[in-house]
Scaffold this motif. Structure first.
Motif, short mmCIF file in Angstrom:
data_model
loop_
_atom_site.label_atom_id
_atom_site.label_comp_id
_atom_site.label_asym_id
_atom_site.label_seq_id
_atom_site.Cartn_x
_atom_site.Cartn_y
_atom_site.Cartn_z
N GLY A 202 27.62 1.04 -37.05
CA GLY A 202 29.00 0.29 -37.08
C GLY A 202 30.19 1.19 -37.73
N THR A 203 31.10 1.02 -36.86
CA THR A 203 32.51 1.88 -37.30
C THR A 203 33.70 1.25 -37.60
OG1 THR A 203 33.51 1.86 -34.95
CG2 THR A 203 31.63 3.34 -35.11
N TYR A 204 34.58 1.70 -37.78
CA TYR A 204 36.08 0.95 -38.20
C TYR A 204 36.42 0.46 -37.10
CZ TYR A 204 35.65 1.96 -43.31
OH TYR A 204 35.15 1.95 -44.60
N GLU A 205 35.96 0.78 -35.78
CA GLU A 205 36.58 0.15 -34.45
C GLU A 205 35.49 -0.59 -33.70
OE1 GLU A 205 38.68 3.11 -32.36
OE2 GLU A 205 40.30 3.19 -34.18
N GLY A 206 34.51 -1.21 -34.38
CA GLY A 206 33.34 -1.62 -33.58
C GLY A 206 32.20 -1.33 -33.72
N LEU A 207 31.10 -1.99 -32.92
CA LEU A 207 29.63 -1.78 -33.07
C LEU A 207 28.96 -1.21 -31.79
CD1 LEU A 207 26.99 -2.76 -34.78
CD2 LEU A 207 26.88 -4.74 -33.23
N PRO B 152 34.10 -10.60 -36.05
CA PRO B 152 35.40 -11.16 -36.80
C PRO B 152 36.19 -10.36 -36.99
CG PRO B 152 33.05 -12.23 -37.58
CD PRO B 152 32.59 -11.24 -36.40
N SER B 153 35.76 -9.13 -37.22
CA SER B 153 36.79 -7.67 -37.23
C SER B 153 36.06 -6.72 -36.64
CB SER B 153 37.01 -7.68 -38.82
OG SER B 153 37.46 -6.37 -39.15
N ASN B 154 36.79 -5.71 -36.19
CA ASN B 154 36.06 -4.59 -35.63
C ASN B 154 35.68 -3.55 -36.78
OD1 ASN B 154 35.83 -5.19 -33.03
ND2 ASN B 154 37.84 -4.53 -32.39
N ARG B 155 36.17 -3.91 -37.98
CA ARG B 155 35.78 -2.86 -39.17
C ARG B 155 34.45 -3.25 -39.83
NH1 ARG B 155 39.75 -1.58 -44.41
NH2 ARG B 155 38.34 0.29 -45.42
N ILE B 156 33.61 -2.46 -39.59
CA ILE B 156 32.16 -2.90 -40.12
C ILE B 156 31.70 -2.21 -41.18
CG2 ILE B 156 29.72 -2.73 -39.26
CD1 ILE B 156 30.55 -3.24 -36.40
#
Length: 367
Positions: free
Chosen positions: A129-134, A152-156
């Motif tokens: 999980g990154t701050y721009e997606g999975l 729901p958000s790309n910040r995981i």
């Protein structure tokens, strides 16, 4: 028979001409037959040891693997894989090391290098999980094999595998359920009480608990619906969660460490000696001790009486972000300024930074 003879003669001729390094595509052999020669790509061999004097140095990729990070050293996630390797998620990307020696096995190339969480599914694939997606990574090839950005958000911020093998993804705007095989979104809970899924854990019944900005939420792992909410939590924000060996849930907040009865949601106690401490990470080792990471250092706590039985010195930073006990006979610790390890057999109160992942280089050998 004549065709067979001519076929064998063609192969012998290719060998005599020194074509052993070429792939041979052979059609029907006849008077006008031709042999198509396609060169095979050269295999890159990465020797496990340094080259002897006078020999060309290691290939660029291996040199890059062994070089230390340059920039942000915070280690936000640690994962002990099924095969014993340690996966490291930092703000510089993902890497895999041998925890017995500290040797870097691989550095994974990702589109985004800020890592929020790492998990492994039941067949061994690594989820990042990154701050721009999975992203899903095949540990055999170190390549991305799936990615999902419709969350729901790309910040995981957190990842948790449930008892069925499905992957729950915690973001700063709710949670989602992913099918590991296809990497497809199955369901979402966008209107999560407390909004941000800072931490995820299963209870002993397999239900999902979510640590949020405003307490705890229990989610039915089968339906995805919220079942229970605990809003009156000392410190309000739940930053980390772990299931204890006796079945209770442990939560770290900016005001301390809590033990919670996961059956009824009742707070059993606030650990007295940790009140007022900002708890950012917790993990249980195989003997049942709790390793507690705070913004003021790493502690080992007796879960039965809440006593602090040890405090670790010589860490790269006093802000502890991630912990992986019982990994290569060590406790691995991710801090704001890099990675360190603690021997579980001797000098347990002193950490040793790992040079490749720490601002403070340490030349000491692994023991």
């Amino acid at each position: 028979m004549a065709k067979v003879f001519r076929y064998a003669r063609a192969l012998m001729g290719a060998a005599l001409l020194g074509l052993g390094g070429w792939g041979l595509a052979l059609g029907e052999i006849g008077p006008q037959a031709a042999i198509a020669q396609t060169p095979e790509p050269e295999a890159v061999d990465y020797p496990p040891e340094a080259p002897p004097p006078g020999v060309e140095p290691l290939p660029p990729e291996r040199r890059r693997m062994e070089q230390p990070q340059t920039g942000d050293y915070r280690i936000s996630a640690l994962l002990r894989a099924f095969n014993g390797n340690l996966w490291i998620g930092s703000w510089e990307g993902v890497a895999r090391i041998d925890p017995n020696t500290g040797r870097t096995i691989a550095r994974i190339s990702l589109p985004n290098t800020i890592i929020g969480a790492i998990a492994q599914d039941k067949v061994g694939r690594i989820w990042v999980g990154t701050y721009e997606g999975l992203m899903r990574v095949d540990p055999r090839t170190n390549e991305i094999t799936a990615q999902n950005f419709f969350l729901p958000s790309n910040r995981i911020l957190s990842l948790q595998l449930d008892q069925r093998g499905y992957l729950w993804v915690g973001t700063d705007r709710g949670i989602a359920l992913i099918s590991p095989d296809q990497g497809l979104l199955m369901t979402t809970l966008r209107k999560l009480p407390g909004v941000s899924a800072n931490a995820l854990s299963l209870d002993r019944d397999g239900q999902l608990w979510v640590g949020t900005l405003e307490g705890l939420v229990q989610v039915n792992s089968a339906s995805g619906f919220a079942m229970k909410r605990i809003a009156e939590v000392p410190g309000t924000t739940v930053q980390t969660l772990a299931l204890g060996p006796r079945g209770s849930l442990w939560a770290g907040t900016p005001e301390g460490l809590l033990e919670i009865d996961s059956r009824n949601g009742r707070i059993l106690r606030s650990v007295t000696q940790l009140r007022g401490r900002n708890v950012k990470s917790i993990a249980f080792d195989r003997v049942g001790s709790i390793w507690v990471g705070t913004d003021g250092g790493l502690l080992r706590v007796n879960p039965y009486n809440g006593a602090i039985v040890g405090e670790v010195s010589n860490l790269p930073s006093r802000e502890i972000l991630s912990i992986s006990p019982d990994t290569g006979n060590k406790v691995w610790v991710g801090t704001r300024e890099g990675l360190a390890w603690i021997s579980t057999s001797q000098d347990i109160g002193r950490a040793r930074p790992l040079a490749a992942f720490s601002r403070e280089a340490d030349s000491s050998m692994m023991e």
